[in-house]
Motif scaffolding. Structure first.
Motif, PDB file in Angstrom:
ATOM      1  N   ARG A  24       0.836  -1.202   0.000  1.00  0.00           N
ATOM      2  CA  ARG A  24       0.000   0.000   0.000  1.00  0.00           C
ATOM      3  C   ARG A  24       0.872   1.253   0.000  1.00  0.00           C
ATOM      4  NH1 ARG A  24      -3.459  -1.651   3.295  1.00  0.00           N
ATOM      5  NH2 ARG A  24      -2.232  -1.289   5.150  1.00  0.00           N
ATOM      6  N   ARG A  27       2.427   1.723  -3.463  1.00  0.00           N
ATOM      7  CA  ARG A  27       1.438   2.186  -4.452  1.00  0.00           C
ATOM      8  C   ARG A  27       1.081   3.650  -4.230  1.00  0.00           C
ATOM      9  NH1 ARG A  27      -1.288  -2.650  -3.065  1.00  0.00           N
ATOM     10  NH2 ARG A  27      -2.820  -1.410  -1.937  1.00  0.00           N
ATOM     11  N   CYS A  28       1.022   4.085  -2.971  1.00  0.00           N
ATOM     12  CA  CYS A  28       0.632   5.460  -2.644  1.00  0.00           C
ATOM     13  C   CYS A  28       1.790   6.448  -2.734  1.00  0.00           C
ATOM     14  CB  CYS A  28       0.026   5.512  -1.243  1.00  0.00           C
ATOM     15  SG  CYS A  28      -1.558   4.672  -1.099  1.00  0.00           S
ATOM     16  N   SER A  29       2.990   5.957  -2.902  1.00  0.00           N
ATOM     17  CA  SER A  29       4.152   6.861  -2.953  1.00  0.00           C
ATOM     18  C   SER A  29       4.143   7.637  -4.273  1.00  0.00           C
ATOM     19  CB  SER A  29       5.457   6.065  -2.824  1.00  0.00           C
ATOM     20  OG  SER A  29       5.781   5.423  -4.037  1.00  0.00           O
ATOM     21  N   PRO A 118      -3.257   3.174  -6.666  1.00  0.00           N
ATOM     22  CA  PRO A 118      -3.895   3.028  -5.349  1.00  0.00           C
ATOM     23  C   PRO A 118      -5.361   3.430  -5.410  1.00  0.00           C
ATOM     24  CG  PRO A 118      -2.575   5.024  -5.409  1.00  0.00           C
ATOM     25  CD  PRO A 118      -2.349   4.308  -6.723  1.00  0.00           C
ATOM     26  N   THR A 119      -6.155   2.776  -4.605  1.00  0.00           N
ATOM     27  CA  THR A 119      -7.562   3.145  -4.491  1.00  0.00           C
ATOM     28  C   THR A 119      -7.683   4.311  -3.508  1.00  0.00           C
ATOM     29  OG1 THR A 119      -7.970   1.666  -2.625  1.00  0.00           O
ATOM     30  CG2 THR A 119      -8.258   0.742  -4.856  1.00  0.00           C
ATOM     31  N   ASP A 122      -6.917   2.957  -0.176  1.00  0.00           N
ATOM     32  CA  ASP A 122      -5.470   2.800   0.034  1.00  0.00           C
ATOM     33  C   ASP A 122      -4.846   4.121   0.476  1.00  0.00           C
ATOM     34  OD1 ASP A 122      -5.423   0.111  -0.746  1.00  0.00           O
ATOM     35  OD2 ASP A 122      -4.856   0.587  -2.823  1.00  0.00           O
ATOM     36  N   ARG A 123      -5.203   5.182  -0.238  1.00  0.00           N
ATOM     37  CA  ARG A 123      -4.629   6.504   0.081  1.00  0.00           C
ATOM     38  C   ARG A 123      -5.037   6.954   1.487  1.00  0.00           C
ATOM     39  NH1 ARG A 123      -1.816   8.751  -3.897  1.00  0.00           N
ATOM     40  NH2 ARG A 123      -2.278   8.181  -6.045  1.00  0.00           N
ATOM     41  N   ASN A 126      -3.235   4.718   4.108  1.00  0.00           N
ATOM     42  CA  ASN A 126      -1.815   5.055   4.149  1.00  0.00           C
ATOM     43  C   ASN A 126      -1.589   6.402   4.849  1.00  0.00           C
ATOM     44  OD1 ASN A 126       0.991   4.374   3.210  1.00  0.00           O
ATOM     45  ND2 ASN A 126       0.743   6.313   2.119  1.00  0.00           N
TER      46      ASN A 126
END
Length: 135
Positions: A24, A27-29, A118-119, A122-123, A126
């Motif tokens: 996660r 993906r969010c980075s 990311p969904t 997810d964001r 995170n």
């Protein structure tokens, strides 16, 4: 737990939640898979990630200030994906992947060579994890 094979044929056990959190965070980075792929074989210094240099090397989608890039990299260190490079003088401004980071890069390179988007969930998750880590 999930095993990770290393070059020494030793396996490292990671809890499922650790792997999910790391995926996660990656993906969010603000970084692209190209940066993590470069970190598999060499140390990547901060000034090649920040600014226009990061875009030219396809490390980022948009220019990042050094502060923003370093903050994002430090979060990935806390999650267990990256480590800071050390030399005889101490900590440097270079970053490398950990065995967990290598596992995820190999996984996503085999699935088309791009990080999954990311969904919203997810964001949010995170961001909350990062915020609560501060306390």
């Amino acid at each position: 737990m999930t095993a990770v094979e290393t070059k020494n044929t030793e396996s490292i056990q990671y809890p499922r939640r650790t792997i999910e959190r790391a995926e996660r965070a990656m993906r969010c980075s603000p970084f692209q898979l190209q940066l993590f792929a470069a970190m598999r074989s060499q140390s990547v210094v901060l000034n090649t990630i920040a600014g226009e240099s990061g875009i030219k090397r396809e490390y980022t989608h948009s220019p990042l200030s050094e502060l923003a890039a370093e903050n994002a990299l430090l979060w990935l260190i806390q999650v267990g994906l990256l480590r800071r490079e050390v030399d005889g003088q101490g900590i440097t401004d270079g970053f490398r992947l950990t065995p967990l980071g290598r596992q995820l890069v190999e996984k996503w390179q085999s699935f088309g060579g791009k990080l999954p988007a990311p969904t919203f969930g997810d964001r949010l998750y995170n961001a909350m994890s990062r915020w609560f880590r501060l306390f």
